[in-house]
Design a protein around this motif. Sequence first.
Motif, PDB file in Angstrom:
ATOM      1  N   ALA A   1      88.355  49.098 -34.309  1.00  0.00           N
ATOM      2  CA  ALA A   1      87.327  48.725 -35.344  1.00  0.00           C
ATOM      3  C   ALA A   1      87.402  49.861 -36.210  1.00  0.00           C
ATOM      4  O   ALA A   1      87.144  49.656 -37.450  1.00  0.00           O
ATOM      5  N   LEU A   2      87.493  51.104 -35.811  1.00  0.00           N
ATOM      6  CA  LEU A   2      87.201  52.268 -36.915  1.00  0.00           C
ATOM      7  C   LEU A   2      88.401  52.270 -37.852  1.00  0.00           C
ATOM      8  O   LEU A   2      88.534  52.819 -38.920  1.00  0.00           O
ATOM      9  N   SER A   3      89.755  52.035 -37.260  1.00  0.00           N
ATOM     10  CA  SER A   3      90.949  51.733 -37.994  1.00  0.00           C
ATOM     11  C   SER A   3      90.820  50.675 -39.152  1.00  0.00           C
ATOM     12  O   SER A   3      91.121  50.980 -40.052  1.00  0.00           O
ATOM     13  N   TYR A   4      90.351  49.407 -38.600  1.00  0.00           N
ATOM     14  CA  TYR A   4      90.039  48.517 -39.554  1.00  0.00           C
ATOM     15  C   TYR A   4      89.076  48.892 -40.744  1.00  0.00           C
ATOM     16  O   TYR A   4      89.576  48.473 -42.074  1.00  0.00           O
TER      17      TYR A   4
ATOM     18  N   MET B   1      82.680  44.430 -34.591  1.00  0.00           N
ATOM     19  CA  MET B   1      83.860  44.319 -33.738  1.00  0.00           C
ATOM     20  C   MET B   1      83.860  45.091 -32.780  1.00  0.00           C
ATOM     21  O   MET B   1      84.559  44.548 -31.578  1.00  0.00           O
ATOM     22  N   ILE B   2      83.041  46.000 -32.462  1.00  0.00           N
ATOM     23  CA  ILE B   2      82.922  46.843 -31.106  1.00  0.00           C
ATOM     24  C   ILE B   2      81.916  45.954 -30.132  1.00  0.00           C
ATOM     25  O   ILE B   2      82.206  45.555 -28.966  1.00  0.00           O
ATOM     26  N   GLN B   3      80.802  45.577 -30.568  1.00  0.00           N
ATOM     27  CA  GLN B   3      79.852  44.649 -29.877  1.00  0.00           C
ATOM     28  C   GLN B   3      80.082  43.303 -29.595  1.00  0.00           C
ATOM     29  O   GLN B   3      79.557  42.713 -28.765  1.00  0.00           O
ATOM     30  N   GLN B   4      80.807  42.609 -30.427  1.00  0.00           N
ATOM     31  CA  GLN B   4      81.336  41.339 -30.712  1.00  0.00           C
ATOM     32  C   GLN B   4      80.143  40.358 -30.290  1.00  0.00           C
ATOM     33  O   GLN B   4      79.984  39.483 -29.407  1.00  0.00           O
ATOM     34  N   PRO B   5      79.015  40.491 -31.050  1.00  0.00           N
ATOM     35  CA  PRO B   5      77.923  39.727 -30.870  1.00  0.00           C
ATOM     36  C   PRO B   5      78.087  37.980 -31.363  1.00  0.00           C
ATOM     37  O   PRO B   5      79.047  37.877 -32.127  1.00  0.00           O
TER      38      PRO B   5
ATOM     39  N   ARG C   1      84.929  46.526 -49.990  1.00  0.00           N
ATOM     40  CA  ARG C   1      84.438  45.157 -50.172  1.00  0.00           C
ATOM     41  C   ARG C   1      85.478  43.972 -49.910  1.00  0.00           C
ATOM     42  O   ARG C   1      85.173  42.945 -49.156  1.00  0.00           O
ATOM     43  N   LYS C   2      86.659  44.428 -50.091  1.00  0.00           N
ATOM     44  CA  LYS C   2      87.829  43.443 -49.829  1.00  0.00           C
ATOM     45  C   LYS C   2      88.092  43.640 -48.238  1.00  0.00           C
ATOM     46  O   LYS C   2      87.777  42.409 -47.526  1.00  0.00           O
ATOM     47  N   LEU C   3      87.959  44.628 -47.617  1.00  0.00           N
ATOM     48  CA  LEU C   3      87.753  44.698 -45.996  1.00  0.00           C
ATOM     49  C   LEU C   3      86.499  43.617 -45.656  1.00  0.00           C
ATOM     50  O   LEU C   3      86.566  42.798 -44.741  1.00  0.00           O
ATOM     51  N   LEU C   4      85.356  43.861 -46.278  1.00  0.00           N
ATOM     52  CA  LEU C   4      84.198  42.900 -45.730  1.00  0.00           C
ATOM     53  C   LEU C   4      84.414  41.423 -45.934  1.00  0.00           C
ATOM     54  O   LEU C   4      84.339  40.687 -45.116  1.00  0.00           O
ATOM     55  N   TYR C   5      85.027  41.146 -47.143  1.00  0.00           N
ATOM     56  CA  TYR C   5      85.212  39.813 -47.368  1.00  0.00           C
ATOM     57  C   TYR C   5      86.359  39.282 -46.432  1.00  0.00           C
ATOM     58  O   TYR C   5      85.994  38.001 -46.222  1.00  0.00           O
ATOM     59  N   ASP C   6      87.237  39.929 -46.297  1.00  0.00           N
ATOM     60  CA  ASP C   6      88.304  39.437 -45.130  1.00  0.00           C
ATOM     61  C   ASP C   6      87.689  39.424 -43.740  1.00  0.00           C
ATOM     62  O   ASP C   6      88.028  38.201 -42.964  1.00  0.00           O
ATOM     63  N   PHE C   7      86.800  40.034 -43.367  1.00  0.00           N
ATOM     64  CA  PHE C   7      86.197  40.240 -41.974  1.00  0.00           C
ATOM     65  C   PHE C   7      85.271  38.881 -42.071  1.00  0.00           C
ATOM     66  O   PHE C   7      85.384  38.306 -41.075  1.00  0.00           O
ATOM     67  N   ILE C   8      84.440  38.861 -43.076  1.00  0.00           N
ATOM     68  CA  ILE C   8      83.501  37.609 -43.085  1.00  0.00           C
ATOM     69  C   ILE C   8      84.241  36.285 -43.119  1.00  0.00           C
ATOM     70  O   ILE C   8      83.941  35.319 -42.289  1.00  0.00           O
ATOM     71  N   LYS C   9      85.355  36.143 -43.562  1.00  0.00           N
ATOM     72  CA  LYS C   9      86.234  35.146 -43.636  1.00  0.00           C
ATOM     73  C   LYS C   9      86.841  34.637 -42.145  1.00  0.00           C
ATOM     74  O   LYS C   9      86.894  33.558 -41.748  1.00  0.00           O
ATOM     75  N   SER C  10      87.134  35.793 -41.512  1.00  0.00           N
ATOM     76  CA  SER C  10      87.729  35.588 -40.346  1.00  0.00           C
ATOM     77  C   SER C  10      86.876  35.691 -39.058  1.00  0.00           C
ATOM     78  O   SER C  10      87.314  35.171 -37.950  1.00  0.00           O
TER      79      SER C  10
END
Length: 528
Positions: A122-125, A154-158, A175-184
């Motif tokens: 998670a910290l790496s992402y 990503m750590i807690q996986q709620p 923001r790009k990382l956030l958008y990719d995370f929301i999509k996936s």
Amino acid sequence: MLILQNISYQHENKNMLFQNISFTINKNDKTALVGNNGVGKSTLLKIIAGQLQPISGQIIQNSIPYFVPQLFGQFNDVSISEALSIKDKIKSLKEILEGNVTEENLQLLDDDWTIEERCTEALSYWQLQDLDLEQKMGTLSGGQKTKVFLAGIMIQQPDLVLLDEPSNHLDFAGRKLLYDFIKSTSSSLLIVSHDRTLLNLLNKTFEMSKNGIAAYGGNYDFYNEQKKIEKNALELDVQSKEKALKKAKEKERETIERQNKLDSRGKKKQEKSGVARIMMNTLRNKAENSSSKLKDVHAEKISGISDDLRQLRSSLPVIDQMKFGFSDTTFLKGKTIFRAEELNYSYNNESLWKENLNFEILSGDRLSIKGLNGSGKTTLIRIILGELKPKNGNVTSLAKKTIYIDQDYSLLHNDLNIYEQAQQFNDCSLEEHDIKMRLNRFLFSQNDWNKSCNTLSGGERMRLMLCCLTISNEAPEIIILDEPTNNLDIQNIEILTAALNEYQGTLIVISHDESFLDEIKIKGSIML
């Protein structure tokens, strides 16, 4: 699954913030929660997260939601692992691996043997691999704090994640990382945000207002189109009521004129026929009562239509009236007003920029300053403003007046009230009633004039700042805005956008909000 049933919340001072909020979020829903500042969006998220208690209503949920707040100051004195509620698990795992296999350690770990691997991943992402989990949150920047809590997902996986303005402190890469995370992500999401790019990644939109929750089955663009349809329908209703009011007033006038003619004709007839005076008085009183009843009937109808019209008009947007009103003749298009040649700045004898900067700013330009957090955007602004001298190269500034507006609208003085603040910009000796008319135009009524600037929301500060610029006699040749949308709701972003699009001078903007940059017609960039 999350179900809210008739949730109401009341401030400590007994003022009701909202009442009877009800909605459902199903598995895999990705939902936006939008609404004007002050309506209670952040409070509602805190209620769902269990941090606040409603005065009534019921919340039904299958699991404890994970909450990413908008502000992180309360975590400054704790470590990253404590903020993410994983300190005990990490400690127990390490002790077990070292041979200390106690019942307490096994219970704290709860069979979560991959906790360390998830933390690393998670910290790496989120590009936080250089951080230590025992590092204090107070040592991190705003963007890093946001990423820490996003890594916690990503750590807690709620099953359900609540996000309050998650992109506020993030640069373009974040923001790009956030958008990719929301999509996936497969987690259900409920997000409060004014970031239109983010909102368009979600499949459902809830609009929160004093009237409750209105659900729209689509992303922000879909919601916006539906709002335009509603606005057009509202405008047609206003036009219809205006016609009905005009017709009712004409009908009232015609009826009264007809009645007056009949009364006058009847009086003359009675006089000719020699009706006794006492009888004439009786007949006149009857006529007057009849006229009075007619007037009352029409007045009641007109009053009802007027009330309906007033209510409809109050629902219409007020964006169009909030404009700068500067004279275009102040700005000579194409004139060079700032030039930088081999420009650089240094901290601790190290150059801030790898390559020296060379650029020109022309009158009428619309530019953005782009770069990662820490790339020197604010330093460059201070050089353009003349507050810093470059350590290398030359700058030439020909602008007579430059206004710098930061995200907190710090040009406003917190120790002044609204009217006093407006007077601070009154360098052309406008009369008191003119100042108050302009304040009204920017939605500051008589009840607001004595309100302290210190109590204003982000949107109110923005509107007062725009109002003050219209009061000033000399239009600024350059307006510089530093993250102007960070503390604004969508309605106030639209107000700011409309005002800036009407401005004909030079605009320089730092913003990570690509939708906002597109809407204010930014045509070029200074890359750092």
